[in-house]
Design an enzyme around this catalytic site. Sequence first.
Site, short mmCIF file in Angstrom:
data_model
loop_
_atom_site.label_atom_id
_atom_site.label_comp_id
_atom_site.label_asym_id
_atom_site.label_seq_id
_atom_site.Cartn_x
_atom_site.Cartn_y
_atom_site.Cartn_z
CB SER A 144 -3.17 -17.17 26.46
OG SER A 144 -4.11 -16.98 25.20
CE1 TYR A 157 -6.06 -12.48 28.11
CE2 TYR A 157 -5.52 -13.20 25.80
CZ TYR A 157 -5.91 -13.43 27.22
OH TYR A 157 -6.03 -14.79 27.72
N1 LIG Z 1 -11.28 -18.80 27.55
C1 LIG Z 1 -10.22 -18.67 26.84
O1 LIG Z 1 -10.49 -18.55 25.61
C2 LIG Z 1 -8.80 -18.38 27.24
C3 LIG Z 1 -7.83 -18.94 26.18
C4 LIG Z 1 -6.47 -18.66 26.80
C5 LIG Z 1 -6.10 -18.18 28.17
N2 LIG Z 1 -7.08 -17.94 28.89
C6 LIG Z 1 -6.83 -17.57 30.16
O2 LIG Z 1 -7.25 -18.35 31.25
C7 LIG Z 1 -7.69 -17.69 32.62
C8 LIG Z 1 -8.87 -17.75 32.93
O3 LIG Z 1 -9.92 -17.38 32.08
P1 LIG Z 1 -11.32 -18.19 31.80
O4 LIG Z 1 -11.27 -18.29 30.31
O5 LIG Z 1 -11.76 -19.15 32.76
O6 LIG Z 1 -12.38 -16.78 31.79
P2 LIG Z 1 -13.50 -16.46 32.79
O7 LIG Z 1 -14.42 -17.50 32.86
O8 LIG Z 1 -13.99 -14.95 32.62
O9 LIG Z 1 -12.75 -16.54 34.31
C9 LIG Z 1 -11.85 -15.52 34.74
C10 LIG Z 1 -11.63 -15.75 36.25
O10 LIG Z 1 -10.67 -14.60 36.68
C11 LIG Z 1 -11.02 -13.91 37.89
N3 LIG Z 1 -10.81 -12.39 37.85
C12 LIG Z 1 -10.88 -11.77 36.69
N4 LIG Z 1 -10.39 -10.43 37.34
C13 LIG Z 1 -10.18 -10.55 38.64
C14 LIG Z 1 -9.68 -9.79 39.57
N5 LIG Z 1 -9.53 -8.41 39.43
N6 LIG Z 1 -9.48 -10.28 40.79
C15 LIG Z 1 -9.54 -11.52 41.12
N7 LIG Z 1 -10.02 -12.33 40.30
C16 LIG Z 1 -10.19 -11.96 38.88
C17 LIG Z 1 -12.77 -14.37 37.56
O11 LIG Z 1 -13.34 -14.14 38.80
P3 LIG Z 1 -14.29 -12.75 39.45
O12 LIG Z 1 -15.01 -12.16 38.15
O13 LIG Z 1 -15.20 -13.49 40.47
O14 LIG Z 1 -13.30 -11.85 40.23
C18 LIG Z 1 -12.91 -15.70 36.98
O15 LIG Z 1 -12.95 -16.43 38.02
C19 LIG Z 1 -7.22 -16.26 32.10
O16 LIG Z 1 -6.06 -15.78 32.44
C20 LIG Z 1 -7.13 -16.10 30.70
O17 LIG Z 1 -6.40 -15.18 30.22
C21 LIG Z 1 -8.43 -17.91 28.39
#
Ligand SMILES: NC(=O)c1ccc[n+]([C@@H]2O[C@H](COP(=O)([O-])OP(=O)(O)OC[C@H]3O[C@@H](n4cnc5c(N)ncnc54)[C@H](OP(=O)(O)O)[C@@H]3O)[C@@H](O)[C@H]2O)c1
Length: 310
Positions: A144, A157
């Site tokens: 990130s 985080y």
């Molecule tokens: N969105 C942003 O602004 C942003 C910015 C920078 C980085 N990121 C990073 O991008 C990545 C994906 O995030 P996203 O934005 O796509 O968020 P999201 O829509 O909330 O998706 C998160 C994913 O992680 C899975 N997950 C969460 N806890 C888990 C657990 N205990 N075991 C297995 N799977 C788990 C969730 O699946 P289940 O709930 O089905 O388990 C979901 O598929 C993350 O690493 C996040 O830190 C996001």
Amino acid sequence: MFDYAASTAMVTGASRGIGAELARALASRGIGRLILVARTADDLHSLAERITAHHGTPVEVVVADLAQPGAPESIKIETDRRQLKVDLLINNAGFGSYGAFETLPLDKELAMISVNIAALISLTRLYLPEMVERGRGAVMNVGSTAAFQPTPYMTTYGATKAFVQSFSEGLWAEMQDKGGDVRVICLCPGGTETNFGAVVGADRGRFEDTRMASPVDVAQAGLHALETGQPYIVVGAMNYIGSLMPRIAPRAVVACVAASVLRPIEKAPQNSRAKKRTLSFPVMTTWAVIAAGCIGGAYLLVSQRRECQD
Ligand SMILES: NC(=O)c1ccc[n+]([C@@H]2O[C@H](COP(=O)([O-])OP(=O)(O)OC[C@H]3O[C@@H](n4cnc5c(N)ncnc54)[C@H](OP(=O)(O)O)[C@@H]3O)[C@@H](O)[C@H]2O)c1
């Protein structure tokens, strides 16, 4: 290029958001097989069905809670049982929390470390040896822009993502010493339109004017960087500039600027301009660096003139 057709890719956190888009993007690039991992079985199965129907890609689903100790080892046992080898591991699963650190539930902070760090390390350690042995493969870790400076009120985080960044770059350098083609990349998105904010519970008021990337664009940027062999990619030009600024600005200035941007609105001092600020973090950091540069330049100028006079 990366030989997608001859590869099996595992994507963690594939049930929605960036992970689901990475899975779709891989399928459209002709990946040989996909393994989707997350907790929500229904979402994984429906995505698997849609991908297979649309692209003809064989998709395996492994339901796992990566916060649980031993989950990565169970996933490896399961893929071995199904005789699946992993050529491309995408450690995408992750989440954050928001608020004054001392008020946040400790179990959620520790679960975040388990998912964002421990599971990522474990899965990499479990699948990397086979890639090194085959002389080809790739690990993509989703970091990130939070990795490049402290993120007050999302303190744990940001620290987990700083770890992911450092770990990925260290591993990338290790792979340069090997003869084969094993790639390591850290994909660093900025704010992205997914369910992440809802999970974090962030005060949207502070971020509502911040431009969000689409998860489709983030996935495309990540795969493009993988194909070109880059060690990391920051998605978005302004995010990239923002990621450079903290390298030269004083650390305390960077932390304070980040706090002014991320501080919950209701906690901001009444007369503070922070309440009205809606600029994105990179822009704020840029201004902080310019200010620090001006002060530093003025100081050098004055001290040089004094030396000349002496
Ligand atoms: N969105 C942003 O602004 C942003 C910015 C920078 C980085 N990121 C990073 O991008 C990545 C994906 O995030 P996203 O934005 O796509 O968020 P999201 O829509 O909330 O998706 C998160 C994913 O992680 C899975 N997950 C969460 N806890 C888990 C657990 N205990 N075991 C297995 N799977 C788990 C969730 O699946 P289940 O709930 O089905 O388990 C979901 O598929 C993350 O690493 C996040 O830190 C996001």
